[in-house]
Design a protein around this motif. Sequence first.
Motif, mmCIF file in Angstrom:
data_model
loop_
_atom_site.group_PDB
_atom_site.id
_atom_site.type_symbol
_atom_site.label_atom_id
_atom_site.label_comp_id
_atom_site.label_asym_id
_atom_site.label_seq_id
_atom_site.Cartn_x
_atom_site.Cartn_y
_atom_site.Cartn_z
ATOM 1 N N GLN A 1 -10.312 8.669 1.544
ATOM 2 C CA GLN A 1 -10.214 9.758 0.571
ATOM 3 C C GLN A 1 -9.340 9.300 -0.586
ATOM 4 O OE1 GLN A 1 -8.971 12.507 3.903
ATOM 5 N NE2 GLN A 1 -10.207 13.973 2.737
ATOM 6 N N PRO A 2 -9.955 8.863 -1.674
ATOM 7 C CA PRO A 2 -9.171 8.350 -2.801
ATOM 8 C C PRO A 2 -8.333 9.404 -3.510
ATOM 9 C CG PRO A 2 -11.506 8.466 -3.359
ATOM 10 C CD PRO A 2 -11.399 8.746 -1.899
ATOM 11 N N MET A 3 -8.607 10.696 -3.247
ATOM 12 C CA MET A 3 -7.769 11.760 -3.798
ATOM 13 C C MET A 3 -7.708 12.879 -2.766
ATOM 14 S SD MET A 3 -7.813 13.494 -7.598
ATOM 15 C CE MET A 3 -9.226 14.574 -7.318
ATOM 16 N N LEU A 4 -6.868 12.679 -1.758
ATOM 17 C CA LEU A 4 -6.740 13.641 -0.668
ATOM 18 C C LEU A 4 -6.006 14.884 -1.159
ATOM 19 C CD1 LEU A 4 -6.884 14.482 2.330
ATOM 20 C CD2 LEU A 4 -4.761 13.198 2.684
ATOM 21 N N THR A 5 -6.645 16.050 -1.033
ATOM 22 C CA THR A 5 -6.030 17.312 -1.450
ATOM 23 C C THR A 5 -5.731 18.159 -0.214
ATOM 24 O OG1 THR A 5 -7.241 17.293 -3.541
ATOM 25 C CG2 THR A 5 -6.276 19.384 -2.855
ATOM 26 N N ILE A 6 -4.477 18.528 -0.072
ATOM 27 C CA ILE A 6 -4.046 19.381 1.036
ATOM 28 C C ILE A 6 -3.586 20.714 0.459
ATOM 29 C CG2 ILE A 6 -2.402 19.673 2.924
ATOM 30 C CD1 ILE A 6 -2.256 16.680 3.194
ATOM 31 N N ALA B 1 -6.582 7.698 5.810
ATOM 32 C CA ALA B 1 -7.271 6.603 6.486
ATOM 33 C C ALA B 1 -7.622 5.497 5.490
ATOM 34 C CB ALA B 1 -8.548 7.120 7.146
ATOM 35 N N CYS B 2 -7.431 4.237 5.925
ATOM 36 C CA CYS B 2 -7.744 3.100 5.062
ATOM 37 C C CYS B 2 -8.307 1.947 5.897
ATOM 38 C CB CYS B 2 -6.527 2.633 4.280
ATOM 39 S SG CYS B 2 -5.202 1.960 5.294
ATOM 40 N N LYS B 3 -8.960 1.009 5.204
ATOM 41 C CA LYS B 3 -9.556 -0.149 5.866
ATOM 42 C C LYS B 3 -9.352 -1.376 4.980
ATOM 43 C CE LYS B 3 -14.051 -0.207 6.108
ATOM 44 N NZ LYS B 3 -15.424 0.123 6.576
ATOM 45 N N ARG C 1 -2.676 10.519 -3.941
ATOM 46 C CA ARG C 1 -3.520 9.463 -4.496
ATOM 47 C C ARG C 1 -3.051 8.118 -3.933
ATOM 48 N NH1 ARG C 1 -2.386 13.052 -8.561
ATOM 49 N NH2 ARG C 1 -4.181 13.991 -9.645
ATOM 50 N N PRO C 2 -3.856 7.495 -3.072
ATOM 51 C CA PRO C 2 -3.446 6.219 -2.475
ATOM 52 C C PRO C 2 -3.448 5.088 -3.491
ATOM 53 C CG PRO C 2 -5.688 6.779 -1.832
ATOM 54 C CD PRO C 2 -5.148 7.968 -2.556
ATOM 55 N N ALA D 1 0.852 -1.183 0.000
ATOM 56 C CA ALA D 1 0.000 0.000 0.000
ATOM 57 C C ALA D 1 0.887 1.232 0.000
ATOM 58 C CB ALA D 1 -0.927 0.006 1.214
ATOM 59 N N GLY D 2 0.349 2.329 -0.500
ATOM 60 C CA GLY D 2 1.141 3.552 -0.548
ATOM 61 C C GLY D 2 0.386 4.676 -1.210
ATOM 62 N N TYR D 3 1.130 5.619 -1.795
ATOM 63 C CA TYR D 3 0.504 6.745 -2.471
ATOM 64 C C TYR D 3 1.492 7.389 -3.434
ATOM 65 C CZ TYR D 3 3.127 9.754 0.754
ATOM 66 O OH TYR D 3 4.132 10.368 1.448
ATOM 67 N N THR D 4 0.946 8.178 -4.355
ATOM 68 C CA THR D 4 1.734 9.108 -5.154
ATOM 69 C C THR D 4 1.222 10.512 -4.830
ATOM 70 O OG1 THR D 4 0.213 8.995 -7.031
ATOM 71 C CG2 THR D 4 2.057 7.432 -7.005
ATOM 72 N N ALA D 5 2.098 11.507 -4.907
ATOM 73 C CA ALA D 5 1.714 12.877 -4.560
ATOM 74 C C ALA D 5 2.279 13.841 -5.601
ATOM 75 C CB ALA D 5 2.225 13.251 -3.173
ATOM 76 N N ASP D 6 1.436 14.787 -6.005
ATOM 77 C CA ASP D 6 1.843 15.819 -6.960
ATOM 78 C C ASP D 6 1.301 17.153 -6.479
ATOM 79 O OD1 ASP D 6 2.918 14.084 -9.316
ATOM 80 O OD2 ASP D 6 0.959 13.228 -8.846
ATOM 81 N N GLY D 7 2.118 18.200 -6.570
ATOM 82 C CA GLY D 7 1.671 19.492 -6.080
ATOM 83 C C GLY D 7 2.302 20.664 -6.789
ATOM 84 N N ASP D 8 1.674 21.818 -6.609
ATOM 85 C CA ASP D 8 2.181 23.093 -7.121
ATOM 86 C C ASP D 8 2.285 24.066 -5.953
ATOM 87 O OD1 ASP D 8 2.005 22.788 -10.219
ATOM 88 O OD2 ASP D 8 0.073 22.074 -9.485
ATOM 89 N N PHE D 9 3.249 24.967 -6.031
ATOM 90 C CA PHE D 9 3.411 25.939 -4.953
ATOM 91 C C PHE D 9 4.072 27.206 -5.471
ATOM 92 C CE2 PHE D 9 7.112 23.187 -5.013
ATOM 93 C CZ PHE D 9 8.184 24.055 -4.907
#
Length: 243
Positions: free
Chosen positions: A145-150, A176-178, A96-97, A69-77
């Motif tokens: 949250q299948p597409m968690l946005t922070i 969070a996952c189950k 994105r998990p 299990a894991g995630y990928t993350a992409d962002g702009d700043f």
Amino acid sequence: MLDFAVEHEHMKASARFMAVALVATLVTTLAACTSDRTPPVATTSGAAGTTWTGVTHSQKSRSYSDMSAGYTADGDFWFQADADGAVTGFAVVVFRPTHDVSQLNAKVNAAKAVGSSTAGILGWPALIPNVSIQTIIGVEVAWAQPMLTIHGPISGQFLHGKLTLGWAGEQPDEIACKVTLRYLNKNDVLTEGGFKLESPWPSEAVGTDPSGLLMLATNSTTETQDGDATVSHAWTWTARRGS
């Protein structure tokens, strides 16, 4: 006639004296204005107040012998740095998990194929004691949250050609996952919790070109052991100075 010539010479001498005095006054005034103005020492890698924009990409996973299990993350700043190198800005990062339980479900199918009456063949005697393997459909993973946005303000330091960034306020630190074991007639929750999120800027960036227009932080995939799990983490982020 002689008196006029003498007077004329006196007038010319007086004019020369006044001109010299005026020049001396101007020089003195200019010196006073500039003598105590020491040029500021630049502490940032670029003009203070300039807006920088950047992107960040990362991925993380925890792998076991039969699932991951894991995630990928992409962002702009974007951000600005003051003359002392203090950074203020804003960022939006999407997590994105991901998961893979195919090997786990392959074990379920293998056990069903040989007609095992218990789950011992899966190595799960504590999880599925004395239950008919034929009633098991498989293992499922659900993310809250299948597409968690922070999104939020960021801060950091930009000093001596090195840039560090981080969230300025409190942000979610896990997804969070189950994990559920599905039967023909029921569902059992095997585990429920959260997957830890890493910072979108896990290491400092350094300049990559002489002009100071681009800052870059990157790594090759790192792997560490955490009990039975292998934790992999990779990232890259860049910041480019605006015109």
